[in-house]
Design an enzyme around this catalytic site. Structure first.
Site, PDB file in Angstrom:
ATOM      1  N   CYS A 170       0.409  -5.086  -6.034  1.00 24.13           N
ATOM      2  CA  CYS A 170       0.651  -5.503  -7.254  1.00 24.13           C
ATOM      3  C   CYS A 170       1.903  -4.829  -7.918  1.00 24.13           C
ATOM      4  CB  CYS A 170      -0.518  -4.625  -8.047  1.00 24.13           C
ATOM      5  SG  CYS A 170      -2.118  -5.331  -7.362  1.00 24.13           S
ATOM      6  N   ARG A 213       7.118  -8.387  -3.227  1.00 27.10           N
ATOM      7  CA  ARG A 213       6.214  -7.482  -3.041  1.00 27.10           C
ATOM      8  C   ARG A 213       4.992  -8.068  -2.257  1.00 27.10           C
ATOM      9  NH1 ARG A 213       6.287  -2.288  -5.860  1.00 27.10           N
ATOM     10  NH2 ARG A 213       4.221  -2.254  -5.496  1.00 27.10           N
ATOM     11  N   TRP A 225      -2.343  -8.442  -6.150  1.00 28.31           N
ATOM     12  CA  TRP A 225      -2.576  -8.471  -4.800  1.00 28.31           C
ATOM     13  C   TRP A 225      -4.092  -8.131  -4.621  1.00 28.31           C
ATOM     14  CZ3 TRP A 225      -4.114  -5.421  -0.567  1.00 28.31           C
ATOM     15  CH2 TRP A 225      -3.967  -6.145   0.638  1.00 28.31           C
ATOM     16  N   ASN A 276      -2.003  -0.908 -11.435  1.00 28.19           N
ATOM     17  CA  ASN A 276      -1.743  -0.844  -9.996  1.00 28.19           C
ATOM     18  C   ASN A 276      -2.731   0.395  -9.381  1.00 28.19           C
ATOM     19  OD1 ASN A 276       0.108  -2.854 -10.338  1.00 28.19           O
ATOM     20  ND2 ASN A 276       1.831  -1.607  -9.552  1.00 28.19           N
ATOM     21  N   GLY A 277      -3.128   0.384  -8.270  1.00 33.22           N
ATOM     22  CA  GLY A 277      -3.801   1.169  -7.528  1.00 33.22           C
ATOM     23  C   GLY A 277      -5.477   0.906  -7.404  1.00 33.22           C
ATOM     24  N   GLU A 332       6.863  -3.570  18.486  1.00 30.21           N
ATOM     25  CA  GLU A 332       7.369  -3.707  17.345  1.00 30.21           C
ATOM     26  C   GLU A 332       7.677  -5.437  17.392  1.00 30.21           C
ATOM     27  OE1 GLU A 332       7.690  -3.148  14.433  1.00 30.21           O
ATOM     28  OE2 GLU A 332       9.526  -4.437  13.799  1.00 30.21           O
ATOM     29  N   LYS A 392       6.073  -8.335  14.896  1.00 34.72           N
ATOM     30  CA  LYS A 392       6.748  -9.105  14.212  1.00 34.72           C
ATOM     31  C   LYS A 392       6.166 -10.781  14.270  1.00 34.72           C
ATOM     32  CE  LYS A 392       8.436  -7.304  12.063  1.00 34.72           C
ATOM     33  NZ  LYS A 392       8.736  -5.993  11.933  1.00 34.72           N
ATOM     34  N   GLU A 436       2.715 -11.153  12.378  1.00 38.63           N
ATOM     35  CA  GLU A 436       2.772 -11.204  11.079  1.00 38.63           C
ATOM     36  C   GLU A 436       3.338 -12.262  10.402  1.00 38.63           C
ATOM     37  OE1 GLU A 436       4.781  -7.837   8.815  1.00 38.63           O
ATOM     38  OE2 GLU A 436       6.059  -7.439  10.532  1.00 38.63           O
ATOM     39  N   HIS A 449      -6.695  -3.097  33.236  1.00 39.31           N
ATOM     40  CA  HIS A 449      -7.889  -2.418  32.676  1.00 39.31           C
ATOM     41  C   HIS A 449      -8.568  -3.220  31.590  1.00 39.31           C
ATOM     42  CE1 HIS A 449      -6.699   0.956  35.207  1.00 39.31           C
ATOM     43  NE2 HIS A 449      -5.496   0.764  34.867  1.00 39.31           N
ATOM     44  N   LYS A 493       5.100  -6.310   0.826  1.00 47.21           N
ATOM     45  CA  LYS A 493       6.218  -5.467   1.349  1.00 47.21           C
ATOM     46  C   LYS A 493       6.003  -3.966   1.101  1.00 47.21           C
ATOM     47  CE  LYS A 493      10.445  -5.226   2.642  1.00 47.21           C
ATOM     48  NZ  LYS A 493      10.317  -5.045   4.289  1.00 47.21           N
TER      49      LYS A 493
HETATM   50  O1  M6R Z   1       7.677   0.679   3.182  1.00 50.04           O
HETATM   51  P1  M6R Z   1       7.237   1.242   4.627  1.00 50.04           P
HETATM   52  O2  M6R Z   1       8.297   1.205   5.816  1.00 50.04           O
HETATM   53  O3  M6R Z   1       6.537   2.480   4.484  1.00 50.04           O
HETATM   54  O4  M6R Z   1       6.147   0.219   5.412  1.00 50.04           O
HETATM   55  C1  M6R Z   1       5.248   0.379   6.320  1.00 50.04           C
HETATM   56  C2  M6R Z   1       4.588  -1.011   6.850  1.00 50.04           C
HETATM   57  O5  M6R Z   1       3.884  -1.453   5.942  1.00 50.04           O
HETATM   58  C3  M6R Z   1       5.879  -2.114   7.183  1.00 50.04           C
HETATM   59  O6  M6R Z   1       6.526  -1.500   8.230  1.00 50.04           O
HETATM   60  C4  M6R Z   1       4.761  -3.092   7.701  1.00 50.04           C
HETATM   61  O7  M6R Z   1       4.210  -2.952   9.032  1.00 50.04           O
HETATM   62  C5  M6R Z   1       5.953  -4.156   7.734  1.00 50.04           C
HETATM   63  N1  M6R Z   1       5.217  -5.472   7.209  1.00 50.04           N
HETATM   64  C6  M6R Z   1       6.137  -4.744   9.243  1.00 50.04           C
HETATM   65  O8  M6R Z   1       6.941  -5.798   9.306  1.00 50.04           O
END
Ligand code: M6R
Length: 601
Positions: free
Chosen positions: A2, A28, A74, A98-99, A476, A480, A483, A499, A596
């Site tokens: 949000c 965001r 959101w 927000n929150g 990582e 990527k 997501e 396993h 974001k």
């Molecule tokens: O802003 P931050 O680095 O604290 O965010 C952490 C995660 O939300 C962020 O890295 C998220 O996993 C990304 N979408 C990954 O690409």
């Protein structure tokens, strides 16, 4: 997540300012938007599901109004639709929030007994009703806010309009960011500096359990007891993102490319004068243990640091997911440094973990991209990334800059502990001085990444494997891919495959391995043979020129010391994920359901 923007001015053209703010908050992640403003002493509310553009289409931005509040939502409580979208209006109060109000069910029950009914499924409407209830019972706005703050549990950044006051925006904050910007004949309120940068870079920070009354020519701050407080004006130095995507199809691709500059930019002041500049990094020798707390990609950067700390400095290092750390039994010790890694500096779980560390008076260090963000302000010491704004939801350039800074921290620690010699450190620094060249080299092999993406894009499952550092790099790469392409993907320590997970391997399943550690590469290659024998399509990313195998698709990356491996090896994985998602036609910069900046837990 949000986003909030509000504006009050002496001039009658507020709606374009609010829309600019909402557009700036789009990165965001959100699923509906809304605005409310005074028009001829009456409050108007307009909401739309989906994009800010849909909202803009419903608004006459020429309409004259001097005061308004707006929101991108959101969804947390209740689906994304116009009923649940903010602003919500409950009798005298119109608010955006927000929150999360954690005790909203209990409050709702109490308010229903007082005759309130609710149209939406949101905790925000309950917050609005609570404010209205206190306003009706006290007839005093300060009493209303004070009572609200002592009753509402959870986190909130709230803006509200009072139906009989078309000159003020009321601002309340607890554990969710909120700033008040100073424009020309204009005061702005926002959850994120980006929302107001077009109009001002000077602002006040609203603190936890503080509130403010914002008029066009006057801002007054109060603490939770209703006493007036003073604040210093801050200045945000970074420029807004004026260049946009340029010729790039997506921000993500632009940000991947930018890594050829951003890694070096982040570390240059710690490497340009050799060991002397390296020693400007914080001295960690007094700590017996390092804890790292972060979420998502930032946590993956932490895992690389853990590997390096343990391998090269003989220092015990634990990495915790912030969402777990905040609720587990932690063995706090004065000999521990806790490092918080966050691109946004606003991630709710990471921030909560930091509060815990601060409450126990422990030392903390932040590795943060967004200057002056909540986590940056809360840690004892902060090292900033110099990547500029990261817009794409999938983090790329922040990750490589985080890894680079952390690697230098390890290097300085190893040198101070005399576990790395001057010559070893100088060799590694020389590599870091060349990091842009290495990155440019891996960026060149786009055709290869595209052809791999073409094959993977047909599948619904993929597996990433590796050992040691390569396992963490694989994690990582896997994140990527899933997501942004929505392909289910898992990363596994290569030795774990048999396993359980190997049962999922069938003809054509992509298995992508990282093997950049000569000591154990052969083990990973054996695991690849095992999946190959079960029909998998095998892709191998390696810097080991001795590995050849016609049955594997091999991606070769330049050989470096362990300190640079994660930075170099992750880039092909980022690009493979990007091209795969592009072929599948997903909304790459704003993948569905993601945000974001994850400002709720
Ligand atoms: O802003 P931050 O680095 O604290 O965010 C952490 C995660 O939300 C962020 O890295 C998220 O996993 C990304 N979408 C990954 O690409």
């Amino acid at each position: 997540m949000c986003g909030i923007v509000g504006a009050v001015s002496t001039k009658e053209k507020i709606l374009p300012i609010l829309l600019d703010g909402l557009y700036a908050l789009e990165y965001r992640g959100y699923d509906s938007a809304g605005v409310s403003y005074f028009k001829d002493k009456k409050i108007k509310i307009i909401k739309a599901k989906g994009k800010v553009k849909h909202l803009e289409d419903k608004i006459n931005s020429e309409e004259k109004t001097t005061i308004g509040i707006a929101h991108t939502r959101w969804a947390t409580h209740g689906e994304a639709n116009t009923v649940n979208a903010h602003p919500h209006q409950v009798k005298h109060i119109t608010l955006v929030h927000n929150g999360i109000i954690e005790n909203f069910l209990e409050l709702k029950e109490m308010l229903e007994k007082e005759g309130y009914t609710f149209k939406s499924k949101t905790d925000t409407e309950v917050a609005g009703a609570l404010l209205d209830y206190y306003y009706q019972t006290t007839k005093d706005i300060d009493e209303t806010i004070k009572k609200f703050m002592s009753k509402a549990v959870g986190s909130y950044a709230i803006l509200f309009l009072l139906d009989n006051d078309d000159t003020s925006i009321y601002v309340l904050k607890k554990e969710s960011p909120m700033i008040i910007g100073l424009g020309q004949h204009l005061n702005l309120i926002a959850s994120d500096i980006q929302a107001i940068l077009k109009y001002t870079n000077t602002y006040y920070l609203v603190g936890d359990l503080e509130y403010a009354k914002v008029k066009a020519n006057e801002i007054t701050f109060y603490n939770k007891d209703g006493n007036e407080i003073t604040k210093d004006v801050k200045t945000y130095q970074e420029q807004g993102d004026e260049l946009g995507k340029g010729s790039y199809k997506h921000y993500m691709l632009k940000e991947i490319e930018e890594q050829k500059d951003t890694v070096y930019k982040t570390i240059k002041k710690y490497i340009n004068k050799g060991i002397n500049s390296l020693l400007e990094l914080p001295d960690l020798t007094k700590y017996k243990e390092i804890n790292i707390v972060a979420c998502g990609t930032a946590m993956h950067a932490g895992l690389i640091a853990k590997y390096l700390f343990q391998e090269f400095t003989n220092t015990r290092c634990h990495v915790y997911l912030a969402s777990e750390y905040r609720y587990q039994n932690n063995f706090f010790s004065k000999n521990t440094l806790t490092i918080f890694i966050s691109q946004s500096g606003e991630t709710a779980d990471t921030l909560a973990a930091l509060k815990l560390v601060n409450a126990n008076n422990l030392d903390s260090l932040g590795i943060i991209n967004v200057k002056e963000s909540s986590i940056a302000r809360g840690v004892q010491k902060v090292l900033y990334l110099e990547t500029g704004k990261e817009i794409a939801v999938a983090s790329t350039k922040a990750y490589t800059a985080q890894v680079a800074l952390l690697s230098l921290l390890v290097l300085s620690h190893g040198y101070r502990k005399k576990l790395l010699s001057k010559e070893e450190v100088e060799d590694i620094l020389a590599e870091f001085n060349n990091v842009s060249t290495y990155i440019k080299q891996v960026l060149l092999a786009k055709d290869k990444y595209q052809s791999i993406a073409k094959e993977i894009s047909q599948e619904e499952n993929a597996f990433y494997i590796g050992r040691g550092l390569d396992y963490y790099i694989s994690m990582e790469g896997s994140l990527k891919l899933k997501e942004i392409s929505y392909i289910h993907s898992e990363a596994l320590a290569a030795g774990e495959l048999k396993h359980g997970t190997i049962s999922l391997i069938r003809k054509g399943t992509p298995v992508i391995a990282c093997a950049t550690d000569k000591k154990i590469n052969s083990k990973t290659v054996s695991n690849l043979e095992e999946v190959l024998a079960r029909g998998a399509k095998v892709y191998l990313l390696t810097d080991d020129i001795t590995i050849t195998n016609d049955s594997f698709t091999i991606v070769r990356v330049p050989f470096t010391s362990s300190f640079l491996k994660a930075i170099i090896a992750v880039i092909p994985l980022q690009l493979i994920a990007y091209y795969t998602a592009d072929l599948r036609g997903t909304d790459i910069d704003k993948p569905k359901n993601l945000a974001k900046s994850v400002t709720v837990e």
